[in-house]
Design a protein around this motif. Structure first.
Motif, PDB file in Angstrom:
ATOM      1  N   ARG A 145      12.623   9.272 -38.240  1.00 32.78           N
ATOM      2  CA  ARG A 145      11.842   7.914 -38.817  1.00 32.78           C
ATOM      3  C   ARG A 145      12.082   6.876 -38.065  1.00 32.78           C
ATOM      4  O   ARG A 145      10.954   6.096 -37.672  1.00 32.78           O
ATOM      5  CB  ARG A 145      12.049   7.751 -40.275  1.00 32.78           C
ATOM      6  CG  ARG A 145      11.965   8.875 -41.373  1.00 32.78           C
ATOM      7  CD  ARG A 145      12.347   8.556 -42.669  1.00 32.78           C
ATOM      8  NE  ARG A 145      11.911   7.070 -43.224  1.00 32.78           N
ATOM      9  CZ  ARG A 145      12.054   6.693 -44.597  1.00 32.78           C
ATOM     10  NH1 ARG A 145      13.052   7.284 -45.310  1.00 32.78           N
ATOM     11  NH2 ARG A 145      11.582   5.607 -44.829  1.00 32.78           N
ATOM     12  N   ILE A 146      13.080   6.381 -37.623  1.00 29.51           N
ATOM     13  CA  ILE A 146      13.592   5.415 -36.888  1.00 29.51           C
ATOM     14  C   ILE A 146      12.770   5.588 -35.437  1.00 29.51           C
ATOM     15  O   ILE A 146      12.075   4.575 -34.809  1.00 29.51           O
ATOM     16  CB  ILE A 146      14.946   5.012 -36.713  1.00 29.51           C
ATOM     17  CG1 ILE A 146      15.352   4.451 -38.132  1.00 29.51           C
ATOM     18  CG2 ILE A 146      15.162   3.657 -35.615  1.00 29.51           C
ATOM     19  CD1 ILE A 146      14.573   3.352 -38.598  1.00 29.51           C
ATOM     20  N   ARG A 147      13.041   6.711 -34.983  1.00 32.10           N
ATOM     21  CA  ARG A 147      12.573   6.839 -33.598  1.00 32.10           C
ATOM     22  C   ARG A 147      11.019   7.077 -33.181  1.00 32.10           C
ATOM     23  O   ARG A 147      10.565   6.825 -32.356  1.00 32.10           O
ATOM     24  CB  ARG A 147      13.068   8.346 -33.043  1.00 32.10           C
ATOM     25  CG  ARG A 147      14.661   8.291 -32.800  1.00 32.10           C
ATOM     26  CD  ARG A 147      15.021   9.970 -32.580  1.00 32.10           C
ATOM     27  NE  ARG A 147      16.494   9.871 -32.805  1.00 32.10           N
ATOM     28  CZ  ARG A 147      17.293  10.873 -33.150  1.00 32.10           C
ATOM     29  NH1 ARG A 147      16.622  12.021 -33.643  1.00 32.10           N
ATOM     30  NH2 ARG A 147      18.632  11.014 -33.125  1.00 32.10           N
ATOM     31  N   ARG A 148      10.397   7.190 -34.399  1.00 37.04           N
ATOM     32  CA  ARG A 148       8.865   7.154 -34.645  1.00 37.04           C
ATOM     33  C   ARG A 148       8.355   5.774 -34.178  1.00 37.04           C
ATOM     34  O   ARG A 148       7.426   5.593 -33.887  1.00 37.04           O
ATOM     35  CB  ARG A 148       8.197   7.831 -35.827  1.00 37.04           C
ATOM     36  CG  ARG A 148       8.364   9.235 -35.970  1.00 37.04           C
ATOM     37  CD  ARG A 148       7.630   9.734 -36.982  1.00 37.04           C
ATOM     38  NE  ARG A 148       8.106   9.379 -38.266  1.00 37.04           N
ATOM     39  CZ  ARG A 148       8.769  10.319 -39.137  1.00 37.04           C
ATOM     40  NH1 ARG A 148       9.351  11.500 -38.555  1.00 37.04           N
ATOM     41  NH2 ARG A 148       9.180  10.000 -40.295  1.00 37.04           N
ATOM     42  N   ASN A 149       9.282   4.878 -34.283  1.00 39.00           N
ATOM     43  CA  ASN A 149       8.943   3.360 -34.033  1.00 39.00           C
ATOM     44  C   ASN A 149       9.135   2.996 -32.524  1.00 39.00           C
ATOM     45  O   ASN A 149       9.165   1.811 -32.229  1.00 39.00           O
ATOM     46  CB  ASN A 149       9.506   2.578 -34.957  1.00 39.00           C
ATOM     47  CG  ASN A 149       8.824   2.804 -36.442  1.00 39.00           C
ATOM     48  OD1 ASN A 149       7.976   2.062 -36.936  1.00 39.00           O
ATOM     49  ND2 ASN A 149       9.845   3.357 -37.098  1.00 39.00           N
ATOM     50  N   GLY A 150       9.687   3.967 -31.716  1.00 29.73           N
ATOM     51  CA  GLY A 150       9.919   3.643 -30.320  1.00 29.73           C
ATOM     52  C   GLY A 150      11.252   2.983 -30.392  1.00 29.73           C
ATOM     53  O   GLY A 150      11.500   2.606 -29.115  1.00 29.73           O
ATOM     54  N   VAL A 151      12.244   3.098 -31.093  1.00 31.12           N
ATOM     55  CA  VAL A 151      13.585   2.604 -31.077  1.00 31.12           C
ATOM     56  C   VAL A 151      14.582   3.671 -30.868  1.00 31.12           C
ATOM     57  O   VAL A 151      14.370   4.644 -31.379  1.00 31.12           O
ATOM     58  CB  VAL A 151      13.884   1.697 -32.412  1.00 31.12           C
ATOM     59  CG1 VAL A 151      15.290   1.369 -32.495  1.00 31.12           C
ATOM     60  CG2 VAL A 151      12.881   0.695 -32.561  1.00 31.12           C
ATOM     61  N   LYS A 152      15.516   3.359 -30.060  1.00 27.99           N
ATOM     62  CA  LYS A 152      16.804   4.388 -30.068  1.00 27.99           C
ATOM     63  C   LYS A 152      17.553   4.489 -31.373  1.00 27.99           C
ATOM     64  O   LYS A 152      17.810   3.363 -31.682  1.00 27.99           O
ATOM     65  CB  LYS A 152      17.866   3.668 -29.110  1.00 27.99           C
ATOM     66  CG  LYS A 152      19.022   4.434 -28.709  1.00 27.99           C
ATOM     67  CD  LYS A 152      18.840   5.693 -27.895  1.00 27.99           C
ATOM     68  CE  LYS A 152      20.075   6.579 -27.808  1.00 27.99           C
ATOM     69  NZ  LYS A 152      19.895   7.778 -27.031  1.00 27.99           N
TER      70      LYS A 152
END
Length: 219
Positions: free
Chosen positions: A74-81
């Protein structure tokens, strides 16, 4: 003999936390350890937070769960490591678990590291990860009794986020009572109502992060 063993275990934990803290200090990384019971909305808050701050800060996230990589995805979908720690039964993260995955994160290019702890209102409160701040998320559907039932968690927190305030019209949760309970347990902490769903109160939360970064990270 049993007491001595417990003390040695926590001494070892504190040593590992100090190692992490020194590393974070050297790299100038603000580290926020987020704790809550399951379902309080830590991941939803983080999704909205990293999306809002992506243009200002270089952000990474460590996700702690007993199993699966769903929150990290879910976090990666925001472009964050995002790096997932699967504790495989442990009800908390400890500093060694965190240290083990730190090589996967370039701390020299990370301004803010969020650590989302395992959903539990007991165990995570006892383990220092080397963070700058501990934050507890309490959601309004959980009720007003959680602070007094789990006082250690709220005793160690620097900030208590009250999530899902968009549901207040439909619940009996009392924000004034929550403020009173928190003052009684930890007068140095602050209570901050918000909603990850509606965005209400989010500007105050984002400004708290900005100030925390300015106050004590960069030498």
């Amino acid at each position: 003999m049993k007491i001595t063993l417990d003390k040695n275990v926590m001494d070892s934990n504190d040593h590992a936390a100090s190692y992490n803290r020194d590393l974070f200090r050297r790299t100038g990384t603000l580290v926020i350890n987020m704790m809550s019971s399951p379902g309080a909305g830590k991941t939803a808050i983080l999704e909205k937070t990293v999306s809002a701050l992506a243009g200002e800060f270089r952000i990474a996230v460590i996700e702690g769960d007993i199993a699966t990589e769903r929150d990290a995805e879910r976090i990666r979908r925001n472009g964050v490591k995002a790096v997932q720690i699967a504790t495989e039964g442990e009800c908390h993260l400890d500093p060694r678990m965190v240290a083990k995955v730190l090589p996967e994160i370039d701390l020299d290019t990370t301004d803010i590291l969020f650590i989302e702890n395992v959903g539990n209102l007991v165990c995570p409160s006892e383990f220092d990860l080397g963070q700058n701040y501990r934050i507890v998320v309490l959601s309004t559907p959980e009720g007003n009794d959680k602070m007094t039932k789990y006082p250690l968690m709220f005793h160690v927190t620097d900030l208590a986020l009250i999530n899902k305030i968009d549901l207040l019209p439909y619940l009996s949760f009392d924000l004034d009572q929550a403020k009173k309970d928190l003052r009684g347990i930890n007068p140095h902490s602050r209570l901050m109502p918000l909603s990850a769903r509606s965005g209400e109160g989010f500007d105050v939360w984002l400004n708290w992060i900005r100030k925390a970064y300015q106050d004590g990270v960069k030498d």
